[in-house]
Design an enzyme around this catalytic site. Structure first.
Site, PDB file in Angstrom:
ATOM      1  N   LYS A  62      27.785  39.915  61.483  1.00  0.00           N
ATOM      2  CA  LYS A  62      28.668  40.389  62.554  1.00  0.00           C
ATOM      3  C   LYS A  62      28.922  41.889  62.454  1.00  0.00           C
ATOM      4  O   LYS A  62      29.546  42.473  63.337  1.00  0.00           O
ATOM      5  CB  LYS A  62      29.981  39.619  62.522  1.00  0.00           C
ATOM      6  N   HIS A 126      23.025  14.743  61.637  1.00  0.00           N
ATOM      7  CA  HIS A 126      22.381  14.706  60.333  1.00  0.00           C
ATOM      8  C   HIS A 126      21.153  13.813  60.426  1.00  0.00           C
ATOM      9  O   HIS A 126      20.917  13.149  61.446  1.00  0.00           O
ATOM     10  CB  HIS A 126      23.342  14.198  59.252  1.00  0.00           C
ATOM     11  N   ASP A 127      20.391  13.788  59.347  1.00  0.00           N
ATOM     12  CA  ASP A 127      19.159  13.009  59.295  1.00  0.00           C
ATOM     13  C   ASP A 127      19.326  11.623  59.912  1.00  0.00           C
ATOM     14  O   ASP A 127      18.519  11.196  60.749  1.00  0.00           O
ATOM     15  CB  ASP A 127      18.724  12.894  57.825  1.00  0.00           C
ATOM     16  N   ASN A 129      21.234  10.511  62.118  1.00  0.00           N
ATOM     17  CA  ASN A 129      21.372  10.537  63.569  1.00  0.00           C
ATOM     18  C   ASN A 129      20.045  10.811  64.257  1.00  0.00           C
ATOM     19  O   ASN A 129      19.714  10.170  65.268  1.00  0.00           O
ATOM     20  CB  ASN A 129      22.387  11.595  63.990  1.00  0.00           C
ATOM     21  N   ASP A 155      15.130  14.998  57.767  1.00  0.00           N
ATOM     22  CA  ASP A 155      15.232  16.350  57.211  1.00  0.00           C
ATOM     23  C   ASP A 155      13.897  16.890  56.711  1.00  0.00           C
ATOM     24  O   ASP A 155      13.528  18.026  57.015  1.00  0.00           O
ATOM     25  CB  ASP A 155      16.227  16.368  56.049  1.00  0.00           C
TER      26      ASP A 155
END
Length: 337
Positions: A62, A126-127, A129, A155
């Site tokens: 940023k 995640h994996d 899902n 993953d």
């Protein structure tokens, strides 16, 4: 022997999961990987196995000065790997437009669960899902419920492997065109690609959608695990009749008295017979019986056992780090070794 990616420079935007795993493999193949960390991540564990082979740069993305410093790194890099949600790199001023304006030869590799577009693109996951909506999770487990296959399918199998495949393909194309490109690697896509061999069995009903009822999901008595008398397990993968015959012989059974292995209706009865045979001896006994044969019968090892297995040790598939912990071996094997 020179590693295939020697001379290739990769800028990795620090993250977790498949991105670092992919960069580990790229580093193993000889690439110079520069991992860009936020200030809050500057004390991350340098000895983490998936973070090997890196040098590190700390940057507050940023901060315009730090962002420009990262853009300078990108300007001379061959590959950028990032695993943020869609739009984050653009908001930071580091998206494909800005990066490839500075470096038209850049391979801009993006690793996400859902991909850069689609109804779920902005959603967390995640994996478990990513593989749940592809059908993969439904197919794995017991008759009662699906069981997550660790996080190997989404993953790593569907994620980091797909990312590395895309990066290498883009580098090959760049050698011809001189131009880089964006690689959109999504775990939901990669998991679906991994299913290709299973999906092609469905049209002729070689595979059905009832879990634990198929050739490769633990239902077949010749493709499953069996408990031994000491609590250990043996893995049996004797799909072909000639291999199965060696299993029957090794177990000391009479093939003529066994239920028909080719009739799925006989599988429960045959499984019971084989289970009783395996349960009569400890795992070490069956290891000695089947070791070196074509029966496709091997012990189910835990990680501490696996690292010392003669074949795994000979290949360097698993090794121990300086602290003595088991770690994955390098994907690079010198042909001279």
């Amino acid at each position: 022997m020179s590693r295939p990616l020697n001379g290739i420079q990769v800028v990795e935007m620090a993250g977790i999961g498949p991105g670092p795993h992919a960069c580990m493999m790229l580093a193993d193949l000889g690439a110079e990987v520069i991992r860009v960390l936020r200030p809050s991540e500057a004390t991350e564990e340098h000895n983490a196995h998936t973070l090997r082979g890196r040098r590190r740069v700390v940057a507050d993305l940023k901060d315009p000065a730090d962002r420009d410093r990262v853009l300078d790194l990108i300007a001379s890099a061959d590959v950028l790997v990032e695993g943020f949600r869609p739009g984050v790199m653009e908001r930071l001023g580091l998206g494909p437009g800005e990066a490839m304006a500075r470096n038209p030869r850049l391979v801009f590799a993006r690793m996400t669960g859902w991909g850069q577009h689609g109804p779920y693109a902005a959603m967390a996951g995640h994996d478990i899902n990513y593989i749940s909506i592809t059908g993969a999770l439904h197919a794995i487990g017991t008759g009662e419920s699906p069981v997550p296959p660790l996080n190997l399918v989404g993953d790593y199998g569907g994620g980091s492997m797909l990312l590395v495949n895309g990066v290498l393909a883009a580098l090959v194309q760049r050698a011809t065109t001189g131009e880089g490109q964006v690689v959109d690697a999504a775990m939901v896509d990669g998991a679906s690609v991994l299913l290709a061999g299973i999906l092609e069995l469905r049209p002729d009903r070689t595979w059905n959608d009832t879990r634990s009822n198929n050739l490769l999901d633990g239902a077949a008595p010749f493709y499953r695990t069996y408990r031994c008398s000491d609590g250990g397990f043996m893995a049996v993968g004797a799909i072909e009749p000639q291999f199965y015959a060696l299993v029957v012989s090794g177990l000391g059974l009479d093939a003529d008295l066994l239920p028909d292995r080719d009739d799925p209706a006989s599988w429960p009865e045959l499984t019971t017979v084989l289970a009783e045979a395996f349960d009569a001896q400890p795992r070490s006994h069956w290891e000695s019986v089947f070791d070196g044969t074509d029966a496709c019968v091997t012990p189910v090892l835990d990680f501490e056992e696996a690292v010392t297995h003669p074949h795994v040790a000979a290949r360097g598939s698993l090794t121990r780090d300086a602290a003595g912990f088991v770690t994955a071996g390098s994907v690079w094997r010198d042909p001279g070794d």
